[in-house]
Scaffold this motif. Structure first.
Motif, mmCIF file in Angstrom:
data_model
loop_
_atom_site.group_PDB
_atom_site.id
_atom_site.type_symbol
_atom_site.label_atom_id
_atom_site.label_comp_id
_atom_site.label_asym_id
_atom_site.label_seq_id
_atom_site.Cartn_x
_atom_site.Cartn_y
_atom_site.Cartn_z
ATOM 1 N N PHE A 77 0.829 -1.201 0.000
ATOM 2 C CA PHE A 77 0.000 0.000 0.000
ATOM 3 C C PHE A 77 0.871 1.263 0.000
ATOM 4 O O PHE A 77 0.651 2.179 -0.796
ATOM 5 C CB PHE A 77 -0.920 -0.011 1.218
ATOM 6 C CG PHE A 77 -1.644 1.291 1.427
ATOM 7 C CD1 PHE A 77 -2.785 1.595 0.695
ATOM 8 C CD2 PHE A 77 -1.182 2.226 2.339
ATOM 9 C CE1 PHE A 77 -3.450 2.802 0.871
ATOM 10 C CE2 PHE A 77 -1.838 3.440 2.535
ATOM 11 C CZ PHE A 77 -2.965 3.719 1.793
ATOM 12 N N LYS A 140 -6.687 5.417 6.183
ATOM 13 C CA LYS A 140 -7.806 4.485 6.352
ATOM 14 C C LYS A 140 -8.815 4.613 5.209
ATOM 15 O O LYS A 140 -9.387 3.625 4.758
ATOM 16 C CB LYS A 140 -8.506 4.755 7.682
ATOM 17 C CG LYS A 140 -7.671 4.391 8.898
ATOM 18 C CD LYS A 140 -8.384 4.790 10.188
ATOM 19 C CE LYS A 140 -7.546 4.477 11.411
ATOM 20 N NZ LYS A 140 -8.201 4.923 12.675
ATOM 21 N N ARG A 141 -8.988 5.841 4.722
ATOM 22 C CA ARG A 141 -9.965 6.079 3.657
ATOM 23 C C ARG A 141 -9.545 5.405 2.356
ATOM 24 O O ARG A 141 -10.379 4.972 1.567
ATOM 25 C CB ARG A 141 -10.127 7.586 3.454
ATOM 26 C CG ARG A 141 -11.226 7.958 2.442
ATOM 27 C CD ARG A 141 -11.333 9.456 2.257
ATOM 28 N NE ARG A 141 -11.560 10.134 3.533
ATOM 29 C CZ ARG A 141 -10.761 11.064 4.027
ATOM 30 N NH1 ARG A 141 -9.682 11.421 3.381
ATOM 31 N NH2 ARG A 141 -11.034 11.639 5.176
ATOM 32 N N PHE A 142 -8.219 5.342 2.119
ATOM 33 C CA PHE A 142 -7.735 4.826 0.840
ATOM 34 C C PHE A 142 -7.200 3.394 0.909
ATOM 35 O O PHE A 142 -6.732 2.873 -0.095
ATOM 36 C CB PHE A 142 -6.662 5.759 0.267
ATOM 37 C CG PHE A 142 -7.213 7.058 -0.235
ATOM 38 C CD1 PHE A 142 -7.751 7.159 -1.507
ATOM 39 C CD2 PHE A 142 -7.230 8.182 0.569
ATOM 40 C CE1 PHE A 142 -8.275 8.354 -1.971
ATOM 41 C CE2 PHE A 142 -7.755 9.380 0.120
ATOM 42 C CZ PHE A 142 -8.281 9.469 -1.156
ATOM 43 N N LYS A 143 -7.260 2.763 2.070
ATOM 44 C CA LYS A 143 -6.748 1.396 2.163
ATOM 45 C C LYS A 143 -7.671 0.392 1.479
ATOM 46 O O LYS A 143 -7.227 -0.688 1.073
ATOM 47 C CB LYS A 143 -6.532 0.995 3.624
ATOM 48 C CG LYS A 143 -7.802 0.951 4.453
ATOM 49 C CD LYS A 143 -7.537 0.418 5.867
ATOM 50 C CE LYS A 143 -7.246 -1.069 5.858
ATOM 51 N NZ LYS A 143 -7.294 -1.678 7.195
ATOM 52 N N LEU A 144 -8.970 0.746 1.345
ATOM 53 C CA LEU A 144 -9.955 -0.128 0.703
ATOM 54 C C LEU A 144 -9.918 -1.509 1.349
ATOM 55 O O LEU A 144 -10.134 -1.631 2.538
ATOM 56 C CB LEU A 144 -9.705 -0.175 -0.808
ATOM 57 C CG LEU A 144 -9.770 1.197 -1.529
ATOM 58 C CD1 LEU A 144 -9.474 1.044 -3.002
ATOM 59 C CD2 LEU A 144 -11.118 1.865 -1.301
ATOM 60 N N ARG A 145 -9.616 -2.550 0.570
ATOM 61 C CA ARG A 145 -9.625 -3.900 1.131
ATOM 62 C C ARG A 145 -8.240 -4.392 1.521
ATOM 63 O O ARG A 145 -8.072 -5.579 1.848
ATOM 64 C CB ARG A 145 -10.248 -4.877 0.116
ATOM 65 C CG ARG A 145 -11.711 -4.566 -0.206
ATOM 66 C CD ARG A 145 -12.269 -5.567 -1.207
ATOM 67 N NE ARG A 145 -13.664 -5.259 -1.554
ATOM 68 C CZ ARG A 145 -14.378 -5.932 -2.430
ATOM 69 N NH1 ARG A 145 -13.843 -6.999 -3.042
ATOM 70 N NH2 ARG A 145 -15.627 -5.594 -2.695
#
Length: 385
Positions: A77, A140-145
């Motif tokens: 990530f 956290k918003r862009f971590k997705l799955r």
């Protein structure tokens, strides 16, 4: 362990370029050109300015906080969202410098990323303390799955320290075994970052300083830090010297904000950069060297961030913008062809030796104030082109 002292020769240069030794000159103990009648200067009354930095010392940095990012997908990530290269599977012994950008290639946060010693995919990210909660929410918003956990480290759990001077727990280019930290390569002699449990100080026999002293060191070196200086969603990475400070890998794969960053690199045109600046009175001679004087108070606290730097007694477009400062020094985003003799491709080259510049502002409830300002290009900029 007591680090050996660092002898810094008294050197005066006559060009906008500054060497690493003369930027630490203190004018205590020698005559200065500051007249007793200078409007904003006082060498007798006590000031709120921090003292000159010692040649070796350490300071706690409460302006910086830590975020833990750990889990099997954490490294993958981060590789897609930072300007540095954090290739999965590569062993890291110490931290490294990088930035998070938005899609328009503007800086969101400048960071130092540390392996925390708990596994290959377990990291500590140092960020501006004022931004730590927003930064964690952004991840956290862009971590997705993606499978990893994000946790803001409480202030009572771990803290960040800066150490400078000879030795300081280093072994070649890496930290000694057991240290979580970073050999600070952003500029020569920046020292070392250490992450320690809260309440514990580095075990070194040198002077402990307030963070304001560390800030003076940064300004003298031209190193901006945090979103008060690298303005969120406004500052560009190359203009902020992220490239010169080793925070951009131009050979890595895609990441957020890469397009304009890589295009700027290939065109080779960076018209503005953050530079150390020195302020002096309107009736004083132009300084020939960057000199911090803790006894001079020019009212920099009242200068609004991004105040325009104007030509003195000349017309023309803005020469740059004021960012921050203390005493008689600070940082400015300076137009290179206007305020220095650095040649920029495609620019007219308007700088002439002897050109002067000024800041004008109105403090709250006061009258218009003016000071002159001079930019200096650190020698390490030239070495990293």
């Amino acid at each position: 362990m007591k680090p050996s002292g660092i002898t810094l020769p008294r050197i005066v240069v006559s060009s906008p370029y500054i060497c690493q030794s003369c930027q630490f000159l203190s004018i205590r103990g020698r005559r200065t050109s500051i007249p007793k009648s200078a409007r904003f200067a006082s060498t007798s009354a006590p000031t709120r300015n921090p003292p000159s930095p010692p040649s070796a010392g350490y300071a706690s940095l409460p302006s910086r906080r830590l975020v833990s990012v750990s889990g099997p997908d954490s490294t993958h990530f981060l590789q897609g969202v930072i300007t540095a290269n954090i290739s999965p599977g590569t062993p890291y012994k110490s931290g490294f410098y990088a930035a998070f950008l938005n899609a328009q290639s503007r800086i969101l946060n400048d960071v130092i990323i540390y392996p925390d010693g708990k596994g290959a995919d377990s990291w500590l990210i140092e960020v501006d303390a004022k931004e730590v909660e927003r930064f964690a929410k952004h991840i956290k918003r862009f971590k997705l799955r993606a499978k990893f956990d994000v946790r803001v480290i409480p202030e009572g759990e771990q803290s960040v320290w800066s150490l400078w001077g000879a030795g300081m727990g280093l072994d070649g280019d890496n930290l000694k075994e057991g240290f979580v930290g970073y050999v600070d390569t952003r500029a020569p002699d920046m020292g070392t970052r250490l992450i320690l449990p809260a309440g514990k100080a580095p075990e070194v026999d040198v002077q402990q300083c307030d963070e304001s002293v560390y800030r003076v060191r940064r300004y003298l070196m031209g190193v901006a830090e945090g979103q008060d200086e690298l303005i969120r969603e406004s500052a560009l990475p190359q203009e902020s010297n992220i490239d010169y400070m080793g925070g951009i890998d131009y050979r890595k794969g895609c990441y957020v904000g890469q397009e304009l960053t890589i295009r700027t690199h290939h065109t080779g045109v960076v018209r503005k950069r953050i530079l150390p600046v020195m302020l002096y009175g309107m009736d004083q001679e132009m300084p020939k060297a960057l000199v911090y004087d803790p006894d001079v108070d020019l009212g920099v606290e009242g200068i609004a961030r991004e105040t325009n730097i104007a030509r003195f007694n000349q017309r023309g477009r803005s020469a740059g913008k004021w960012l921050t400062g203390v005493g008689n020094i600070g940082l400015g985003l300076c137009r290179l062809e206007t305020m220095t003799d650095v040649h920029v491709q495609g620019e007219a080259g308007g700088y002439k030796e002897g050109n002067e510049f000024k800041l004008e502002w109105v403090p709250e409830g006061g009258d218009t104030q003016n000071v002159k300002i001079k930019a200096f290009v650190p020698s390490w900029h030239l070495n990293r082109k």
